[in-house]
Every structure is written in C-alpha cells, then in structure tokens.
Scaffold this active site. Structure first.
Site, short mmCIF file in Angstrom:
data_model
loop_
_atom_site.label_atom_id
_atom_site.label_comp_id
_atom_site.label_asym_id
_atom_site.label_seq_id
_atom_site.Cartn_x
_atom_site.Cartn_y
_atom_site.Cartn_z
N ARG A 109 3.74 -1.03 9.93
CA ARG A 109 3.42 -1.84 9.93
C ARG A 109 3.87 -3.11 10.04
NH1 ARG A 109 -2.57 -1.15 8.66
NH2 ARG A 109 -3.04 1.41 7.54
N LYS A 138 -12.32 0.06 2.45
CA LYS A 138 -12.15 -0.17 3.14
C LYS A 138 -14.04 0.69 4.16
CE LYS A 138 -7.76 -1.49 3.44
NZ LYS A 138 -6.84 -1.35 4.43
#
Length: 283
Positions: free
Chosen positions: A250, A51
């Site tokens: 999350r 990422k």
C-alpha cells in the site's frame, strides 16, 4: 479502500432508507444466493462493524457485506437513475416501497443467521466508532507484537477496527513516528495517546463529506497523497513508498523530518514483508 468513517456513513444511509420497512424487492446476483428471496421481510437495522456492514432482517437473518477496495452501496428513490456502475457490477438489490439500495462490486456478500454474526466479525478488535470501543484493549493488541511496524499494526483489524491506509499515514504523522518504526519503540507517552487520537479522527470525519485531519480547508490531509509536495508543518518534501500489510503493498506517506524512525531510502526498492512474518490481517 473505504475506512471506518466511510463505512459508518454508508450504514447510516442504508439504515435511514431501509430500517423499519418491508422489502418489496430482493435480488442477489451471486451464484450462492441466486434463489434467496427476502421480500415481505422487514429490515430491522443496518449496523457497521469496523469496515463491515450488517443488515439485519426479520426471521433472524443478517446480510453481511464488505466494500473492500471497489465496493459501494448506493440508495435511490423511485424513478431515479442508478449511477453506481454498469449493471453487471451489481451484486445485491434491496428495495422498499420508496427506496432501493444497490450493492456494486461487493467482493464479500453472505447471508448469515443473526446468531452467527461472530463468524464474520468476531475476529475484529475494538471498533473505533462502535459501542464496544475499548482503548486499553486496543493499545494492548497493538503492543502485543512489539517488533511489528507501526503502520502494519494499525492496519490489522484484529488490533482495532476501522483504520485504513489514509488514517494509517495520518496517525503516524501526528504521532511523529514513521510507519516502519517498530510499534514497541513508540515512546510510551505517544503510545498512550494513540487510541484516543485514532478515535478522535474517525469521529470528527464520520459526518463530513470531505475527510480532514488538519482542520485546514483545501489542505485536508497532512501527508497522505501529498508526495512530493512540502510538508504542511516543516515544508520538507513528503515521501511515499509501499508498505505491506501482510496481504498487499500500500502507498504510505510520511515526512522524513517530522517523523522519526526507520524508512526506505529515497530510490530504494519498495518495501515488502512476507506473510510468513505476519499472517494476513483480516478486514
């Protein structure tokens, strides 16, 4: 948070716009680099690593950035209006004679010697979309802590790099396991398929504008974001609960019929795991 396929697309746009060209504009709007000037240096390449983004320029320098939750790099032509957000959210500007790359809301932005890139990305596991991909090593990393919930292990970039919250939920669905199943309890035949399946999903989506794991137009994802709509396979209502990754909670989606393993009961408090149990995964 942008996932590995999105970061790969961003790197390709930046590379196409900047690589091989000399910078005529360089503007860093963070205190640490406010006086840095990269003008007159040629951009060599822009490379994704999990990422992370590595923009290499002449003189042995690398600009390391990470989009985190809200960050974005936008590329504009001469005279084109910038539309990535208000000016106060701009953190970096790199411009050539015909294109300008603008970094918005970049929480991670640092200038490194190219020889020191490992300081920023050396901790990452095999990159699902990178030349260092090693499925055997990725699987060994995941199974090194067999008690850890599968969803948490997938999000830990030290195990394998590129999976985010969407792919976590979709992979668990395709493996028929809940994200709370201890990774060591995943049947051996399914565990063996995991690395190849993860790579297949990211590779299939790195050239797509709309991410899809189902192959069905208009029904792009099996479970992520679908609660409480019916599961695309069995029509049971998809569920959602929070699952920690060592740093934050999350939203995590699963089908209680298609996926076996532990999961929060309907109406129970949101699941939490402490950093003491599993140190914060590095992105």
């Amino acid at each position: 948070m942008p996932e590995g396929d999105t970061v790969w697309q961003t790197a390709r746009r930046l590379h196409d716009a900047l690589a091989g060209k000399v910078l005529v504009r360089s503007d860093f709007r963070v205190p640490r680099y406010a006086t840095v000037d990269l003008t007159d240096r040629r951009v060599l390449d822009v490379t994704p690593r999990g990422k992370h983004l590595l923009t290499r320029v002449e003189g042995g320098l690398t600009l390391h950035s990470h989009l985190r939750m809200e960050g974005a790099w936008k590329v504009y032509g001469n005279g084109e209006r910038w539309r990535g957000g208000p000016a106060h959210q701009i953190r970096a500007i790199l411009g050539t004679a015909d294109r300008t790359a603008v970094g918005y809301r970049l929480q991670v932005l640092e200038l490194l010697r190219t020889t020191d890139e490992d300081r920023a990305v050396g901790h990452l596991g095999p990159d699902l979309l990178g030349p260092d991909w090693d499925p055997d090593r990725a699987l060994a990393n995941l199974l090194a802590d067999p008690a850890r919930p599968l969803g948490e292990a997938l999000l830990d970039q030290r195990n394998l790099a590129g999976i985010g919250n969407i792919y976590k939920s979709e992979l668990c669905f395709l493996l028929g396991a809940t994200p709370w199943l201890p990774v060591g309890a995943l049947p051996a035949d399914r565990a063996a398929k995991l690395p190849a399946l993860a790579k297949k999903l990211l590779e299939a989506n790195r050239d797509r504008l709309v991410r899809s794991t189902t192959g069905r137009r208009g029904q792009d994802l099996f479970v992520y974001g679908r609660a409480p709509r019916p599961c695309l396979r069995c029509h049971t209502s998809v569920r959602v609960a929070d699952q920690g990754d060592g740093s934050r909670e999350r939203p995590t989606y699963w089908c209680p019929r298609c996926q076996t393993g532990p999961a929060p009961a309907p109406g129970s408090p949101r699941t939490r795991r402490t950093q003491q149990t599993h140190p914060r995964p590095t992105n």
